[in-house]
Enzyme design. Sequence first.
Site, mmCIF file in Angstrom:
data_model
loop_
_atom_site.group_PDB
_atom_site.id
_atom_site.type_symbol
_atom_site.label_atom_id
_atom_site.label_comp_id
_atom_site.label_asym_id
_atom_site.label_seq_id
_atom_site.Cartn_x
_atom_site.Cartn_y
_atom_site.Cartn_z
ATOM 1 N N CYS A 2 0.761 -1.279 -0.092
ATOM 2 C CA CYS A 2 0.085 0.107 0.038
ATOM 3 C C CYS A 2 0.649 0.805 -0.049
ATOM 4 C CB CYS A 2 -1.150 0.319 1.688
ATOM 5 S SG CYS A 2 -2.221 -1.421 1.573
ATOM 6 N N ARG A 27 2.158 1.515 -5.868
ATOM 7 C CA ARG A 27 2.876 0.465 -4.943
ATOM 8 C C ARG A 27 1.671 -0.626 -4.863
ATOM 9 N NH1 ARG A 27 6.714 1.917 -1.178
ATOM 10 N NH2 ARG A 27 5.904 1.071 0.310
ATOM 11 N N TRP A 74 -3.207 -2.369 -1.590
ATOM 12 C CA TRP A 74 -2.631 -3.529 -1.839
ATOM 13 C C TRP A 74 -3.184 -4.691 -1.423
ATOM 14 C CZ3 TRP A 74 -0.182 -8.290 -1.500
ATOM 15 C CH2 TRP A 74 0.339 -8.693 -2.738
ATOM 16 N N ASN A 100 -0.261 0.294 5.847
ATOM 17 C CA ASN A 100 0.576 0.126 4.935
ATOM 18 C C ASN A 100 0.866 -1.473 5.535
ATOM 19 O OD1 ASN A 100 2.191 -1.452 3.320
ATOM 20 N ND2 ASN A 100 3.656 0.327 3.215
ATOM 21 N N GLY A 101 0.495 -2.269 5.876
ATOM 22 C CA GLY A 101 1.332 -3.362 6.723
ATOM 23 C C GLY A 101 0.753 -4.973 6.941
ATOM 24 N N GLU A 481 15.907 -13.228 -15.899
ATOM 25 C CA GLU A 481 15.120 -12.128 -16.181
ATOM 26 C C GLU A 481 14.623 -11.178 -17.304
ATOM 27 O OE1 GLU A 481 14.611 -7.866 -14.699
ATOM 28 O OE2 GLU A 481 14.640 -9.801 -13.644
ATOM 29 N N LYS A 485 10.001 -10.434 -17.103
ATOM 30 C CA LYS A 485 9.863 -9.371 -17.234
ATOM 31 C C LYS A 485 8.436 -9.680 -18.608
ATOM 32 C CE LYS A 485 11.440 -6.930 -16.088
ATOM 33 N NZ LYS A 485 12.380 -7.192 -14.342
ATOM 34 N N GLU A 488 5.821 -10.522 -15.965
ATOM 35 C CA GLU A 488 5.285 -9.334 -15.091
ATOM 36 C C GLU A 488 4.927 -8.659 -15.438
ATOM 37 O OE1 GLU A 488 7.810 -7.419 -11.916
ATOM 38 O OE2 GLU A 488 9.463 -7.755 -13.456
ATOM 39 N N HIS A 504 17.467 -32.443 -20.738
ATOM 40 C CA HIS A 504 16.819 -33.398 -19.371
ATOM 41 C C HIS A 504 15.552 -32.779 -19.396
ATOM 42 C CE1 HIS A 504 21.095 -33.923 -19.240
ATOM 43 N NE2 HIS A 504 21.260 -32.598 -18.891
ATOM 44 N N LYS A 603 4.997 -2.247 -6.446
ATOM 45 C CA LYS A 603 6.546 -2.381 -6.414
ATOM 46 C C LYS A 603 7.361 -2.615 -6.002
ATOM 47 C CE LYS A 603 10.606 -0.171 -8.593
ATOM 48 N NZ LYS A 603 10.437 -1.117 -9.981
HETATM 49 C C1 AGP Z 1 10.588 -7.408 -10.514
HETATM 50 O O1 AGP Z 1 10.334 -6.346 -12.148
HETATM 51 C C2 AGP Z 1 9.380 -6.415 -9.651
HETATM 52 N N1 AGP Z 1 9.314 -5.139 -9.547
HETATM 53 C C3 AGP Z 1 10.379 -7.665 -8.377
HETATM 54 O O2 AGP Z 1 11.269 -8.887 -8.871
HETATM 55 C C4 AGP Z 1 11.376 -6.729 -7.505
HETATM 56 O O3 AGP Z 1 12.698 -7.454 -8.460
HETATM 57 C C5 AGP Z 1 11.049 -7.708 -6.258
HETATM 58 O O4 AGP Z 1 10.041 -7.246 -5.655
HETATM 59 C C6 AGP Z 1 12.702 -7.167 -5.080
HETATM 60 O O5 AGP Z 1 12.422 -5.548 -4.961
HETATM 61 P P1 AGP Z 1 13.408 -4.787 -4.544
HETATM 62 O O6 AGP Z 1 14.735 -4.557 -4.867
HETATM 63 O O7 AGP Z 1 12.824 -3.406 -4.016
HETATM 64 O O8 AGP Z 1 13.629 -5.518 -3.609
#
Ligand code: AGP
Length: 608
Positions: A2, A27, A74, A100-101, A481, A485, A488, A504, A603
């Site tokens: 959040c 967020r 969130w 938030n939490g 990675e 991407k 995501e 394998h 994020k």
């Molecule tokens: C990556 O695109 C994502 N947003 C997510 O995997 C992110 O890398 C992960 O949550 C770690 O976040 P941080 O680097 O802020 O710790």
Amino acid sequence: MCGIVCYVGKNKAVPILMEGLKRLEYRGYDSAGLAVQDERHIDFFRAVGKIAELEKKTSGIEIKGTSGIAHTRWATHGEPTEENAHPQSDMNGNVFVIHNGIIENHQSIRKRLDKQGIVFKSETDTEVLAHLISLNYDGDLNEAVRKTMSQVEGTFGIAVIHRDIPDKIVVARRGSPLIIGVGEEGNFAASDVSAMVRYTNKVVHLNDNELATLTRDGFSISTAQAKSVTRTAETVEWAPEDAELNGFPHFMLKEIFEQPETIRNAMRGRLEKGEGVPKLGGIMPVWERLKECRHMVIVACGTSYYAGYVGRYIFEKLTEIDVEVELASEFRYQKLNFPSNTFIIAISQSGETADTLSAIREAHRKGAHLLGIVNVVGSSISRETEAGIYNHAGPEIGVASTKNFISQLTILTLLALLLGRHQNLSLTEGVDAIRALETLPGQVKAILSKANHIQAIAEKYYRCSNWLFLGRKFGYPIAMEGALKLKEVSYIHAEGYAAGEMKHGPIALINPGMPTVAIAPLDSIYDKMMNNIQEIKSRKGPVIAIATEGDNSLKEIVDDIIEIPPTLDFLNPIITVVPCQLLAYYCAGFLKRDIDKPRNLAKSVTVE
Ligand code: AGP
């Protein structure tokens, strides 16, 4: 997670809070709300969906209040409904709370309050805070919040207002980020700087188990034990326009195109070219121990973990240090036993990722030293590590991390080079490495100039619902990675795989409808990659190769090729990831996804 933003001052609060919510929307964005106070009158609005829905609810209504709290959600407890949106309030509508939490003991508190006749209106864990503060309130809001903090378990960043006390906001934190902003025309608090950077760049970081009182004339901080705390404001280096789109359709694309500058910023003032050695002021407090370190564990999550995975190979290449890389969410539950003088490197863009935070606390408990590679200045991980290196990548708004990944790779290279130059690396090797590093921004720019070509490849394959990304050694974490991407932002299922593992099992998946992205620059394992590509082609699988310019043999056998400039093998990841980022971006574009705010993601993941 959040996003929280608060303001108390001379100006009308609603426009300032809405502006802040929009900047925090990355967020969490399933519902939002605000409560604005004008003397004893409180205007209170909530809406499901994006901030725009909340704006519709307040537009055309004269809301005079100059003090208020606002939240973008969130969901963790209770679906995204209006009742579950924040602020949550007590039964009499006197106390309003945003949070938030996660309150981990909310169930038992709810049961207890139920017996006391408290009627709950939502399914949230947060609502227990509103009722507890109300029950603990006897005219002093700070004391009511302080007492409530002692009754709850879990993590929180909260802001509270009370109908009887206009122009006063009480905020508190444990585990979730909360920053105070000191302004000319009022004071702020928010989950991160971007929500208030338009009005002030003077910030004060709240530590865990601290409260703060905001009024229009100032702020005061105290601990959960009611001890007063004096803390001076720091100046953040971000400018409001850093958090603007500047003509790009999405922050993700803007941040991808910022990467040449991102690499320069990561290296700025950190190179002693003549000596072929970087200089990293942030680690000097632990340098005497670090330069003797022979065992390191890199700990991170998501994209930062893949950066760490590349880092392990770079350290293996440039130093005599034995490096492991661990997923923070798994590492924290392992039986940890470190050789002496072990250093943990925590990598995190936000500096607030709960799993990474808990992992380093556990490692510290077991005697390891803590280093951080973090982008957000003053964030929890940067303050809980003994020393570290800031990325200076500027705000990263797109939920999918791009420029920060490249910045993390650049900094891992600088750190390995610095340690390597104090171990087995020669002056020449150091000078060559720095020369190649300084060439990178131009080379990344050259790849970005091929964006249209990459977009055309994405247009050819975006309808395919399963993709494979393959790489070996430095290319393997880039394959992972690249797949992350694509998952995501486009929601296409993709797997990043070590190419040597294909036979394998995964080779069974190969078919004409499943594209494979092969990370295949000219390096020590190129021939092996070539074999894997042949195996896929012989089973009619389409291959998109990311290959070194002029590699005609690969051009002849693959379906599509994205050529990249040649560089040193341990710098290839910084170059080969860019086409993967653009492929994901353009596929998401063709599929009309909400690229900057992908579904179900946030994020900064501040809960476990
Ligand atoms: C990556 O695109 C994502 N947003 C997510 O995997 C992110 O890398 C992960 O949550 C770690 O976040 P941080 O680097 O802020 O710790």
